[in-house]
Design a protein around this motif. Structure first.
Motif, PDB file in Angstrom:
ATOM      1  N   UNK A  52       0.814  -1.214   0.000  1.00  0.00           N
ATOM      2  CA  UNK A  52       0.000   0.000   0.000  1.00  0.00           C
ATOM      3  C   UNK A  52       0.852   1.271   0.000  1.00  0.00           C
ATOM      4  N   UNK A  53       2.011   1.228   0.660  1.00  0.00           N
ATOM      5  CA  UNK A  53       2.844   2.427   0.804  1.00  0.00           C
ATOM      6  C   UNK A  53       3.191   3.078  -0.531  1.00  0.00           C
ATOM      7  N   UNK A  54       3.518   2.267  -1.541  1.00  0.00           N
ATOM      8  CA  UNK A  54       3.857   2.814  -2.856  1.00  0.00           C
ATOM      9  C   UNK A  54       2.725   3.702  -3.365  1.00  0.00           C
ATOM     10  N   UNK A  55       1.501   3.204  -3.285  1.00  0.00           N
ATOM     11  CA  UNK A  55       0.374   3.959  -3.834  1.00  0.00           C
ATOM     12  C   UNK A  55       0.010   5.172  -2.982  1.00  0.00           C
ATOM     13  N   UNK A  56       0.256   5.111  -1.690  1.00  0.00           N
ATOM     14  CA  UNK A  56       0.031   6.295  -0.864  1.00  0.00           C
ATOM     15  C   UNK A  56       1.015   7.402  -1.235  1.00  0.00           C
ATOM     16  N   UNK A  57       2.257   7.029  -1.544  1.00  0.00           N
ATOM     17  CA  UNK A  57       3.231   8.032  -2.010  1.00  0.00           C
ATOM     18  C   UNK A  57       2.807   8.588  -3.373  1.00  0.00           C
ATOM     19  N   UNK A  58       2.290   7.706  -4.249  1.00  0.00           N
ATOM     20  CA  UNK A  58       1.797   8.159  -5.557  1.00  0.00           C
ATOM     21  C   UNK A  58       0.637   9.132  -5.398  1.00  0.00           C
ATOM     22  N   UNK A  59      -0.246   8.862  -4.452  1.00  0.00           N
ATOM     23  CA  UNK A  59      -1.401   9.741  -4.229  1.00  0.00           C
ATOM     24  C   UNK A  59      -0.972  11.144  -3.828  1.00  0.00           C
ATOM     25  N   UNK A  60       0.089  11.251  -3.008  1.00  0.00           N
ATOM     26  CA  UNK A  60       0.587  12.576  -2.613  1.00  0.00           C
ATOM     27  C   UNK A  60       1.041  13.364  -3.834  1.00  0.00           C
ATOM     28  N   UNK A  61       1.757  12.711  -4.735  1.00  0.00           N
ATOM     29  CA  UNK A  61       2.217  13.358  -5.962  1.00  0.00           C
ATOM     30  C   UNK A  61       1.030  13.687  -6.854  1.00  0.00           C
ATOM     31  N   UNK A  62       0.114  12.731  -6.977  1.00  0.00           N
ATOM     32  CA  UNK A  62      -1.074  12.905  -7.817  1.00  0.00           C
ATOM     33  C   UNK A  62      -1.889  14.116  -7.354  1.00  0.00           C
ATOM     34  N   UNK A  63      -2.031  14.269  -6.039  1.00  0.00           N
ATOM     35  CA  UNK A  63      -2.802  15.392  -5.497  1.00  0.00           C
ATOM     36  C   UNK A  63      -2.151  16.717  -5.888  1.00  0.00           C
ATOM     37  N   UNK A  64      -0.829  16.790  -5.800  1.00  0.00           N
ATOM     38  CA  UNK A  64      -0.124  18.034  -6.182  1.00  0.00           C
ATOM     39  C   UNK A  64      -0.344  18.348  -7.660  1.00  0.00           C
ATOM     40  N   UNK A  65      -0.303  17.313  -8.493  1.00  0.00           N
ATOM     41  CA  UNK A  65      -0.512  17.517  -9.929  1.00  0.00           C
ATOM     42  C   UNK A  65      -1.935  17.984 -10.196  1.00  0.00           C
ATOM     43  N   UNK A  66      -2.912  17.358  -9.527  1.00  0.00           N
ATOM     44  CA  UNK A  66      -4.313  17.726  -9.744  1.00  0.00           C
ATOM     45  C   UNK A  66      -4.637  19.126  -9.239  1.00  0.00           C
ATOM     46  N   UNK A  67      -3.937  19.560  -8.187  1.00  0.00           N
ATOM     47  CA  UNK A  67      -4.174  20.904  -7.675  1.00  0.00           C
ATOM     48  C   UNK A  67      -3.756  21.941  -8.706  1.00  0.00           C
ATOM     49  N   UNK A  68      -2.804  21.604  -9.538  1.00  0.00           N
ATOM     50  CA  UNK A  68      -2.412  22.468 -10.642  1.00  0.00           C
ATOM     51  C   UNK A  68      -1.687  23.720 -10.200  1.00  0.00           C
ATOM     52  N   UNK A  69      -1.350  24.568 -11.173  1.00  0.00           N
ATOM     53  CA  UNK A  69      -0.628  25.794 -10.882  1.00  0.00           C
ATOM     54  C   UNK A  69      -1.527  26.826 -10.200  1.00  0.00           C
ATOM     55  N   UNK A  70      -0.909  27.767  -9.513  1.00  0.00           N
ATOM     56  CA  UNK A  70      -1.674  28.810  -8.836  1.00  0.00           C
ATOM     57  C   UNK A  70      -2.392  29.719  -9.838  1.00  0.00           C
ATOM     58  N   UNK A  71      -1.815  29.925 -11.005  1.00  0.00           N
ATOM     59  CA  UNK A  71      -2.400  30.786 -12.032  1.00  0.00           C
ATOM     60  C   UNK A  71      -3.323  29.948 -12.920  1.00  0.00           C
ATOM     61  N   UNK A  72      -4.650  30.211 -12.911  1.00  0.00           N
ATOM     62  CA  UNK A  72      -5.572  29.385 -13.700  1.00  0.00           C
ATOM     63  C   UNK A  72      -5.323  29.474 -15.205  1.00  0.00           C
ATOM     64  N   UNK A  73      -4.650  30.529 -15.665  1.00  0.00           N
ATOM     65  CA  UNK A  73      -4.363  30.638 -17.097  1.00  0.00           C
ATOM     66  C   UNK A  73      -3.244  29.683 -17.526  1.00  0.00           C
ATOM     67  N   UNK A  74      -2.475  29.171 -16.555  1.00  0.00           N
ATOM     68  CA  UNK A  74      -1.432  28.201 -16.856  1.00  0.00           C
ATOM     69  C   UNK A  74      -1.964  26.777 -16.845  1.00  0.00           C
ATOM     70  N   UNK A  75      -3.178  26.610 -16.337  1.00  0.00           N
ATOM     71  CA  UNK A  75      -3.738  25.268 -16.199  1.00  0.00           C
ATOM     72  C   UNK A  75      -3.986  24.640 -17.556  1.00  0.00           C
ATOM     73  N   UNK A  76      -3.480  23.418 -17.739  1.00  0.00           N
ATOM     74  CA  UNK A  76      -3.619  22.740 -19.023  1.00  0.00           C
ATOM     75  C   UNK A  76      -4.919  21.949 -19.096  1.00  0.00           C
ATOM     76  N   UNK A  77      -5.279  21.284 -17.997  1.00  0.00           N
ATOM     77  CA  UNK A  77      -6.417  20.381 -18.017  1.00  0.00           C
ATOM     78  C   UNK A  77      -7.635  21.064 -17.408  1.00  0.00           C
TER      79      UNK A  77
END
Length: 155
Positions: A52-77
């Motif tokens: 489980x630990x591997x995927x919990x570490x992946x989730x932390x990274x995934x959350x940062x990616x999903x939060x996206x950049x602070x500037x909404x004009x830089x957001x790709x998705x």
């Protein structure tokens, strides 16, 4: 074929796990996955991933990616969602096997992108019939033969 309440429960558990991934919710994910789970994820690693630990570490990274950049004009998705296609659940005592095709849809500035793969999720009931405690113990993901997946598989 009509689904039973037990089948619906397992498919709701799959949805709960997927939602926890998209939301970066490690607590909910950990509650639904066994500590000693195993995964075959062709797009992450060519070998089995254990624990489980591997995927919990992946989730932390995934959350940062999903939060996206602070500037909404830089957001790709702009939109990111999923659908479970052709789900099937089979029960063998305290074991449930869910199979389906997962389709992920992203709306990007350049258009809509679809990615799909086939999944088998194996759950085990660590509780009783009266008080079930279903947890994911194994997940196997296989690419759907597309131009993108064939490039990954064949280089």
């Amino acid at each position: 074929m009509e689904r039973t309440g037990k089948e619906d429960f397992i498919l709701q558990l799959v949805e709960k796990q997927l939602d926890s991934i998209w939301q970066g919710d490690g607590k909910t994910y950990a509650e639904t996955v066994a500590e000693d789970c195993s995964f075959f994820e062709w797009y992450i690693s060519p070998v089995r991933i254990d624990g489980l630990d591997f995927h919990l570490r992946e989730l932390k990274i995934h959350k940062k990616v999903l939060e996206g950049p602070a500037d909404p004009f830089e957001e790709k998705e702009h939109v990111f969602e999923h659908e479970i296609l052709q789900p099937r659940v089979q029960f063998y005592g305290k074991t449930a096997v869910a199979t389906f095709t997962l389709m992920i849809r992203a709306v990007l500035p350049e258009g809509v992108v679809h990615k799909s793969h086939n999944e088998t999720r194996v759950f085990y009931n660590f509780g009783s019939d009266e008080k079930p405690q279903w947890k994911l113990v194994h997940c196997h993901k296989s690419p759907v033969a597309t131009k993108d997946s064939l490039e990954v598989l064949r280089g």
